[in-house]
Write a protein that holds these residues in place. Structure first.
Motif, short mmCIF file in Angstrom:
data_model
loop_
_atom_site.label_atom_id
_atom_site.label_comp_id
_atom_site.label_asym_id
_atom_site.label_seq_id
_atom_site.Cartn_x
_atom_site.Cartn_y
_atom_site.Cartn_z
N PRO A 622 0.82 -1.22 0.00
CA PRO A 622 0.00 0.00 0.00
C PRO A 622 0.85 1.27 0.00
O PRO A 622 1.92 1.31 0.63
CB PRO A 622 -0.81 -0.13 1.29
N MET A 671 -6.42 -1.39 -4.96
CA MET A 671 -5.36 -1.71 -5.91
C MET A 671 -5.95 -1.55 -7.30
O MET A 671 -7.08 -1.98 -7.56
CB MET A 671 -4.86 -3.14 -5.71
N ASN A 722 -11.96 -5.89 -6.07
CA ASN A 722 -10.72 -6.63 -6.28
C ASN A 722 -10.72 -7.38 -7.60
O ASN A 722 -9.90 -8.27 -7.84
CB ASN A 722 -10.46 -7.61 -5.12
N LEU A 746 0.72 0.03 -11.79
CA LEU A 746 -0.18 -0.38 -10.71
C LEU A 746 0.08 0.50 -9.50
O LEU A 746 1.21 0.90 -9.24
CB LEU A 746 0.03 -1.84 -10.32
N ASN A 747 -1.01 0.82 -8.79
CA ASN A 747 -0.83 1.50 -7.51
C ASN A 747 -1.73 0.86 -6.48
O ASN A 747 -2.72 0.19 -6.80
CB ASN A 747 -1.10 3.01 -7.64
N ALA A 748 -1.35 1.03 -5.23
CA ALA A 748 -2.12 0.47 -4.11
C ALA A 748 -2.19 1.50 -3.00
O ALA A 748 -1.26 2.29 -2.79
CB ALA A 748 -1.48 -0.83 -3.61
N PHE A 768 -0.88 -9.85 -6.65
CA PHE A 768 -1.91 -9.56 -7.63
C PHE A 768 -1.64 -10.36 -8.90
O PHE A 768 -0.52 -10.82 -9.16
CB PHE A 768 -1.96 -8.06 -7.96
#
Length: 814
Positions: A622, A671, A722, A746-748, A768
């Motif tokens: 995260p 995510m 998700n 990608l980001n979280a 993921f």
């Protein structure tokens, strides 16, 4: 015919991992300021007077109903408060605890309704005093004598038996959800919990305790005894009454008098195993030789898992093992895609099935046989209330999927009223009713939920009440969340959060149809009847599970990546055009009935020379963003086609450990992904300080290629998904402008309503699965046949498997 090629692992090295920086939504404002919404602080005097009076009356009534002979060792008062908007726990939880003696135990209705335990009676008296002061205040515009935070309250109630009881019709299976609050656990919760278990034992009640998940299930026929439990043991926050059942119409028998097919690879012990949670698998059927049960260990009915007296589990198991092979002609010898374990949980058309037993049996099947795929077509028989939170049953299955990395295929249920009453339905308008909402536990998020389309795999598309066989079947059920509801602010809508995840074929049914043509052909266990015509999500579900078995059969290394299996299935799904069928519906779109669409078996299982599917598996923490470059072949720059040169489908799936008792933070991790322009992840100036010219921290208009981030998460009160999918086309001009290279990013983030302790618990690497399909669209009706090899040549890719594809292709052709 396209040449079948294996899918690929994407191994291009990550360009970097940096702390994610999100631009404020509006210039000159902070994110927190952006999130603030106007509140309605109109005078609430009458509502507060009514709430206070009713609270005192209901509290006294609970005291009158207590049986003091039970000697319950402690009392716990619970207050149910309804707010005008979501309760921001990050800002107000501490204040409510300190000034009002209230500690939250459950968040409902998008966290706008909160159950609080009274942990300090003196401070709670201050709460009631503030309510009184508010009702006596004439001018609320100036200085007031009450705490102004109560203006956010709409109404409140004493949470007594009438509110604890969540059901209308009593059924013998009762689930007691217990209060979970560490502040009062030792002194209040534990003594009452212990007393309740002693009471159940003394009364010889059949019960299953799962105190780790704060649940006790009881099987009981004495409603008076249930009422006594609810009236006296304050540790119970809610009680639900359930009936599980097989929802299907009467069988429409066919004149076929023999099964007519055999299994040729019954001795192949390398086949994946599917756990069929159902009514048993008949040992008199052709699939008996691929059913691995050797005793009665996987039966809770007191019979045998190899007896199917309900004529349901055997049909489900056959479809799970063989898929579409028996359609349209079932005569012959066939290879199974899976072996089967019969997990028998119901011996009649309906009954009480303890959730604890389902969980135990899945764990046991996974432990003893390594099973990763399960079908669950026996659901509860009551539609979920509109916009209600995740059920305790779905929560347990989500937790199980997270812990064991299993994938459970769950049917959304059928509209039994259509099947029993032979009603003539106004399709598709009937879908708008809340009575058509899905059944629990199909709202489960880590698993995969299946709806039904009207086709029956026998070219019956013109014999449907639905416009064609790819449309939602008349009896299928829809997502229970209504994003158009007036209570949902448009900033909170999440179009990626839908159930079911996909649809599949289940036949069609209506009094205007000939069921001998429109029902789906299923194996029967009725004496003298070898096949019958049925309809239902009970059959679309195992057809989908069969795809998962084929994936594990083709790519055995996916056995430890069930979210990749889920992503491959969803990514292959096609939301077929439904024309204007649903245009006039206000509260519904097709995604609420079919999710991402109907899976394409070939696309799910294989790539080819003109269409490439690759898998990116990694982890992210995260508050991070990471990017991967992907290179596109330069031969496409010179082909005679300008627009829609490539079609791209991208699907992200990940599993998470769910947070119970909180509607909004049930999925605690945001995510998401995007395909962006060929820019560096992070840029720096001459002094080494980070700038906002790269992907991270830049404005979206400067980095967006086709889509922004798949899931937009900016405002706090949002439900997160998700499972996300986007699709788009790429033109030749866009390829050339970006020098034939793009960035997968990608980001979280943590959910913004998580407490500091919760953030600490989830501050870890989260796995993921990202599945990307790139398809070369025909160029003047012809493909080049170069895409697969060219993509492999300029990117780092590994084969998903080395199984002999040529032999597989020959077998399927035969």
């Amino acid at each position: 015919m396209a040449e079948k090629k294996p899918h690929l692992y994407f191994r291009n090295p990550v360009e970097g991992v940096v702390k994610f920086k999100q631009k404020t939504r509006f210039p000159g404002k902070t994110e927190e300021e952006d999130e603030k919404e106007e509140k309605n602080y109109t005078p609430m005097r009458d509502d507060f007077i009514r709430s206070r009076n009713n609270f005192i009356t209901d509290k006294n009534l609970r005291e009158e109903r207590r049986n003091i002979q039970l000697n319950v060792p402690a009392k716990i008062d619970v207050v149910e408060i309804h707010f005008f908007d979501f309760f921001d726990s990050t800002s107000f939880e501490g204040k409510y605890r300190q000034y009002f003696g209230l500690s939250p135990i459950k968040y409902l209705e998008f966290n706008s309704v909160v159950l609080f335990a009274v942990i300090d009676t003196a401070a709670f008296a201050n709460f009631l005093e503030n309510i009184r002061l508010f009702t006596e205040t004439v001018d609320h515009s100036g200085e007031v004598t009450y705490d102004t935070s109560i203006k956010f309250i709409k109404k409140f109630f004493f949470h007594g038996t009438d509110r604890i009881k969540q059901y209308i019709d009593f059924k013998e299976h009762i689930v007691l959800n217990l209060i979970d609050n560490p502040e009062i656990f030792t002194n209040l919760i534990l003594p009452v919990e212990t007393s309740l278990i002693q009471y159940l034992s003394q009364k010889n009640v059949n019960f299953y305790q799962d105190l780790a998940n704060n649940r006790i299930e009881i099987i009981i026929t004495d409603e008076a005894l249930v009422n006594e439990i609810l009236n006296n043991f304050d540790v119970i926050q809610s009680a639900n009454s359930y009936l599980s059942g097989v929802i299907s119409p009467s069988a429409f028998n066919t004149p076929i008098r023999s099964y007519g097919f055999t299994i040729t690879n019954a001795t192949d012990t390398t086949l994946p195993i599917i756990g069929v949670i159902d009514t048993g698998i008949s040992n008199q059927s052709p699939i008996a030789n691929i059913t691995i049960n050797t005793n009665n260990d996987f039966d809770i009915t007191g019979t045998t898992p190899l007896l199917d007296s309900v004529n349901h589990g055997t049909a489900v198991a056959t479809l799970a093992a063989l898929g579409k092979k028996l359609y349209p002609n079932h005569i012959g010898a066939f290879e199974a895609d899976a072996r089967l374990l019969s997990i028998k949980v119901l011996g009649d058309l309906n009954g009480s099935i303890p959730q604890a037993e389902i969980i135990r049996l899945i764990r046991e099947a996974n432990l003893r046989h390594g099973i990763k795929i399960f079908t669950l077509t026996i659901t509860y028989t009551t539609p979920k209330k509109e916009n209600s939170s995740i059920s305790e049953y779905a929560y347990l299955l989500d937790l199980l999927s997270y812990e064991l990395d299993v994938l459970i295929f769950i049917s959304v249920g059928n509209n039994i009223n259509l099947m029993i009453n032979n009603a003539v339905v106004n399709y598709p308008n009937h879908f708008e009713s809340a009575e058509v909402n899905l059944f629990s536990p199909s709202e489960s998020m880590n698993n995969i939920s299946i709806g039904a389309v009207a086709g029956n795999l026998e070219n019956n598309d013109v014999n449907c009440i639905s416009p064609d066989g790819n449309h939602p079947a008349i009896y299928t059920r829809k997502f229970h969340i209504n994003w158009t509801h007036s209570s949902i602010n448009k900033t909170r809508v999440n179009r990626h959060l839908v159930k079911p995840d996909i649809g599949n074929f289940g036949g069609d049914l209506d009094v205007r149809l000939d069921p001998s043509v429109t029902g789906i052909k299923t194996v029967s266990t009725s004496p003298g009847v070898f096949f019958s015509r049925e309809v239902g999500t009970s059959y679309s579900t195992p057809l989908s599970a069969n795809l998962a078995a084929k994936l594990l059969k083709q790519y055995p290394n996916l056995i430890n990546s069930m979210q990749t299996v889920k992503a491959l299935i969803i990514n292959s799904a096609d939301a077929k055009s439904v024309g204007n069928t649903f245009d006039n519906l206000v509260n519904l779109d097709t995604g609420h009935l079919l999710g991402k669409g109907i899976p394409d078996d070939d696309k799910c299982l294989f790539s080819n020379e003109n269409s490439v599917t690759f898998v990116l598996e990694d982890t992210i923490r995260p508050e991070e963003i990471k990017a991967y470059p992907i290179n596109i072949p330069e031969y496409l720059n010179t082909v005679d086609k300008s627009t829609a040169l490539l079609q791209v489908d991208v699907t992200l799936c990940f599993k998470f450990k769910p947070i119970p008792n909180s509607h909004l933070t049930y999925c605690p991790i945001h995510m998401t992904f995007g395909i962006f322009r060929n820019k560096p992840l992070q840029t720096q100036d001459a002094t080494g300080n980070n700038t906002d010219e790269g992907l991270n921290g830049n404005t979206m208009k400067n980095v967006k290629f086709k889509e922004s981030w798949a899931q937009d998460y900016y405002y706090k009160p949002k439900l997160l998904s998700n499972a996300q999918k986007i699709s788009f086309n790429i033109s030749k001009k866009e390829l050339i402008e970006e020098s034939n290279s793009f960035k997968i990013a990608l980001n979280a983030k943590f959910h913004k309503l998580l407490s500091a302790n919760e953030k600490q618990s989830y501050n870890l690497e989260h796995a993921f699965s990202l599945v990307i399909s790139i398809k070369e669209n025909p160029i003047k009706g012809v493909n080049t046949g170069n895409l697969y090899n060219e993509l492999v040549a300029i990117n780092t890719m590994d084969l998903l498997t080395l199984i002999d594809l040529e032999g597989e292709a020959i077998a399927e052709a035969e």
